[in-house]
Design an enzyme around this catalytic site. Structure first.
Site, mmCIF file in Angstrom:
data_model
loop_
_atom_site.group_PDB
_atom_site.id
_atom_site.type_symbol
_atom_site.label_atom_id
_atom_site.label_comp_id
_atom_site.label_asym_id
_atom_site.label_seq_id
_atom_site.Cartn_x
_atom_site.Cartn_y
_atom_site.Cartn_z
ATOM 1 N N GLY B 207 -10.273 -9.152 0.913
ATOM 2 C CA GLY B 207 -10.285 -7.972 0.057
ATOM 3 C C GLY B 207 -11.114 -8.198 -1.191
ATOM 4 O O GLY B 207 -12.051 -8.992 -1.194
ATOM 5 N N SER B 208 -10.726 -7.495 -2.255
ATOM 6 C CA SER B 208 -11.528 -7.522 -3.472
ATOM 7 C C SER B 208 -11.313 -8.798 -4.271
ATOM 8 O O SER B 208 -10.310 -9.486 -4.127
ATOM 9 C CB SER B 208 -11.161 -6.333 -4.350
ATOM 10 O OG SER B 208 -9.885 -6.539 -4.919
ATOM 11 N N GLY B 211 -8.199 -8.345 -6.591
ATOM 12 C CA GLY B 211 -6.960 -8.440 -5.834
ATOM 13 C C GLY B 211 -6.692 -9.860 -5.374
ATOM 14 O O GLY B 211 -5.576 -10.366 -5.481
ATOM 15 N N GLY B 212 -7.737 -10.504 -4.880
ATOM 16 C CA GLY B 212 -7.580 -11.862 -4.372
ATOM 17 C C GLY B 212 -7.225 -12.849 -5.464
ATOM 18 O O GLY B 212 -6.399 -13.744 -5.273
ATOM 19 N N GLU B 231 -10.715 -14.346 1.047
ATOM 20 C CA GLU B 231 -12.139 -14.013 1.195
ATOM 21 C C GLU B 231 -12.361 -12.817 0.304
ATOM 22 O O GLU B 231 -11.811 -11.744 0.547
ATOM 23 C CB GLU B 231 -12.449 -13.689 2.654
ATOM 24 C CG GLU B 231 -13.941 -13.505 2.897
ATOM 25 C CD GLU B 231 -14.197 -12.616 4.094
ATOM 26 O OE1 GLU B 231 -13.564 -12.786 5.135
ATOM 27 O OE2 GLU B 231 -15.052 -11.715 3.948
ATOM 28 N N CYS B 268 -18.309 -7.194 4.476
ATOM 29 C CA CYS B 268 -18.395 -8.262 3.476
ATOM 30 C C CYS B 268 -19.714 -9.003 3.597
ATOM 31 O O CYS B 268 -20.117 -9.709 2.686
ATOM 32 C CB CYS B 268 -17.215 -9.217 3.580
ATOM 33 S SG CYS B 268 -16.691 -9.541 5.258
#
Lengths: 498, 498
Positions: B207-208, B211-212, B231, B268
């Site tokens: 994800g972002s 967020g990560g 990731e 991605c």
């Protein structure tokens, strides 16, 4: 004892900048060496270390309080470790080359191998002035991986650290390593600053849980978080079945007391608790064995005080009784054994199940197999767990007791030791020195053994890469003669499809 | 389109407790299965997924806006991935068995292998409703490793997630997997609570970056930190040499525009920047290629808005000029190409070198090789880097240009693509989908390809273990027929010394 020399001062920001800049500059050339070329560098470092044994051991004695025999052994272990990694580089499978050739359905040619991360920061430990310090396993494995190393010296042995660093750096340089392949820095703030620096790509640490957790936080709060491999703390419980106790109580007592007092109990693998059948009837033998141990000098005053405080805290817990104690002697500390029962231990699990770094351990008696299982399940991550049992064949009575115990321990421990003691960590391919937190901050990796170098390698995949640009480990003609995985097959053959 | 069904509600604390308890209970039995037995579970899951394609694809279309063809392909990719891991389990080398037998000098018998970590939490991504969601690579690799999986569903496709979870859980159960092998939970707080729970032993996320990083912090601030495989974000720069441009500009333009607009740029691995020789002279061709692309529906309104904002922010940067744009259409978004030069880009590197998730990319012109090198060196970690060049033999002119460029890119990228495009990630042993931060939070690991399962395995060492207690992969007689490393030798032989 060596003559007094000046203690290395804290590394200044300007000096640190120079160290990091040269380390970064060294990364490319060091990574570009063939594995066999890097093996020669490691052997040169090993030879230099061995040649200086007579100079280094007295220096280490004066700074650590450890014995000549122990420290001489540690030099040999460290040089042997460098040579082990040299052999691993020549074996070459550590590169994990995998090749999937292009398919008629349009899948591209893909070739993967491991490459070095870049400059690695190593925080040295106090308790092994060689084997977990400047010339230790973290340094050896990072250099083997092809990463320049910056060691943050432990303040417990700064002169030894600087001297070993100079000696290894010179040996590496003379053998053809790029300038900046190995450096030593001093001081807490230099260490933290280096950890925050974008040129450092990974860090390894051996030390306390609080220190390690603080560094883990720095590593993860960087703009670009990096891998942090911390080995923090371990309780190393040992379990004795009634059959084993009946068969060899004397041997077990002597082995246990020898193991928990070895090096003044300053091993990360020191057995912190021994589980014995209730009514074990060997009280006096245990007391005698402990009283026979000689008091020992601890690594430094801070550790000496911390051990005393932690030992006394444990002794004051509800249900904890003194079992045996050997005499202190001036600045030296004696051994302490406490005793409790499984129910009492579990009633105070949070307070009792914490590492006491030094020659203190706890004998815990259990009534039955259920208590043994319950006790084993109370542990968090630990580097080792030990079982003494009597199992020669599947039909032995102990098998039924130990099988579920082993399942519980395996879920918590990095290494399960049978009918021996956890102190003493063989440096070999099959060794695993690690475990779930708090044993380490990275349980999928080891800090001892050949696979330790994987901590400092990352995969890279080459897609449809022109042959002249492929690195040797992935080239069609397999110039390094590696065992590779080609289209699923493990083979040392050349790539035939292209 | 499917008929309206109720959207799964947020998982309550009581439901989450049940999920975690059953996952933990499943861990032992799942780990105890032979690799070949676990392979059958994965195949059953793959078959169930394939069999439900016609039901699942319309559901995925209605929740993601992606096309039938794309989603049908994704189902096949996901079931193929489950079968790939099944084959990997049968190969067995993923267990990495290493055996060092006892020596006459007293070194104990040491046997190491990899074992599953325990329950794994997977945070599903929005952009691949199958391949990086419930039945995706993280789930498949964790199950293959022998870890129960709790998937935190992406709120972008909750119904699909629940349906696929139910379907796979049922297929696994029917094939003999323990209850709790796979569960799906919904809601941000359920996800965060699960991540904090001591029964979860590792987590994976796609994800972002924001967020990560927030989840990484939760994973590391637990009383017992756990591995977190995130990731996060990737720029995927592509570089074109003058020779390649001269040889096949048309093909490169068409390939590039196809790649950065594929799936509305929601990959991605979308190429975020294309470096072309200054004075490339194909302005009109590029404009035409972009204008020919159809507008596309983005995954959801939040992503739609975020893309528009980020695109407009990039367009407003100093030195950034509009190059080409295709039309928007109601709720659908067109493609945008911006243009700048290397010096202008480097003047605004921090602001310009951030991921814009969606169909926007930047053409950057360079004057000479030095500018090409300087631009490459400005990137942080990235999943991929692409080079278009004309190299058949070592003596080709491009070799001299590309060799140093490749060295710079390899230090930053997980995969280097030659004369192709980074979108499209082959699921195969040699694939590496990862890279230094921010591409991932754990650059030594991959989230695609067979080695992805190593994220969920840790080593354990058995010391002097009685034969009846040794797991099959380490037993003397090698009942699984594995290739093992015995005393340094790679062999499928039995252990002869004991």
């Amino acid at each position: 004892m060596t003559s007094a020399t000046t203690i290395p001062t804290e590394t200044s920001p300007a000096e640190l900048e120079n160290v990091l800049a040269t380390a970064q500059k060294a990364a490319g050339p060091l990574a570009a060496l063939r594995p066999a070329e890097r093996a020669e560098l490691l052997r040169a470092a090993a030879d230099a270390l061995d040649a200086a044994t007579e100079e280094l051991v007295p220096q280490a004695m004066s700074e650590s309080g450890l014995t000549q025999a122990r420290l001489t052994g540690e030099v040999g272990r460290s040089s042997g470790q460098l040579r082990m990694f040299a052999a691993e580089l020549e074996d070459g499978t550590y590169l994990e080359p995998i090749i999937d050739t292009a398919t008629s359905s349009g899948r591209p040619d893909l070739r993967r191998m491991l490459i070095p991360l870049g400059p690695v920061l190593v925080f040295a430990a106090s308790n092994f002035p060689f084997a977990f310090s400047v010339p230790g396993g973290d340094t050896a494995s990072a250099l083997a991986a092809g990463c320049p190393v910056v060691v943050k010296a432990h303040p417990g042995h700064p002169q030894l650290s600087q001297r070993v660093g100079d000696l290894l750096a010179e040996a590496l340089r003379a053998a053809g390593a790029p300038e900046g392949t190995l450096s030593v820095v001093h001081g807490e703030s230099a260490g933290a600053d280096a950890l925050r620096d974008s040129r450092i790509t990974a860090a390894a640490f051996t030390g306390s849980e609080s220190g390690g957790k603080a560094l883990l936080e720095i590593a993860n709060s960087r703009p670009e978080p990096i891998p942090f491999y911390g080995e923090l703390g371990s309780l190393n419980p040992a379990f004795v079945t009634p059959s084993a106790w009946q068969a060899r109580a004397t041997e077990i007592i002597d082995g246990y007391v020898g193991s928990f007092t070895l090096g003044a109990g300053q091993f990360c693998t020191k057995p912190g608790l021994l589980f014995l059948p209730s009514g074990h009837g060997r009280q006096q033998h245990i007391i005698d064995a402990v009283e026979r141990t000689a008091p020992a000098t601890m690594l430094n005053e801070r550790i000496h005080q911390a051990h005393a405080a932690e030992r006394d805290r444990l002794a004051a817990l509800p249900g904890m009784r003194p079992l045996a104690r050997s005499c202190n002697n001036e600045d030296q500390v004696g051994a302490t054994l406490l005793e409790t029962t499984v129910p009492e231990l579990l009633d105070n699990a949070d307070a009792a199940l914490t590492e006491c770094f030094g020659p203190t351990s706890i004998v815990v008696t259990y009534e039955d197999t259920d208590q043994l299982q319950a006790a084993a399940a109370a542990f968090g991550g630990t580097l080792t767990a030990t079982v003494h049992c009597e199992i020669g064949t599947e039909s032995d009575a102990d098998t039924e007791v130990v099988r579920p115990l082993l399942a519980t321990l395996r879920a918590r421990a990095g290494r399960v030791v049978f009918n021996g003691w956890p102190t003493g960590v063989a440096v070999t391919a099959a060794m695993h020195h690690g475990g779930p937190y708090p044993a380490t901050t990275a349980s999928v990796h080891t800090s001892v053994g050949t696979t330790a170098l994987r901590r400092f390698l990352r995969p890279v995949c080459y897609q449809d890469t022109p042959a002249p640009l492929l690195p040797e480990p992935l080239a069609d003609d397999n110039p390094l003669g590696l065992s590779r995985r080609i289209n699923g097959e493990h083979t040392a053959a050349v790539v035939s499809t292209r």
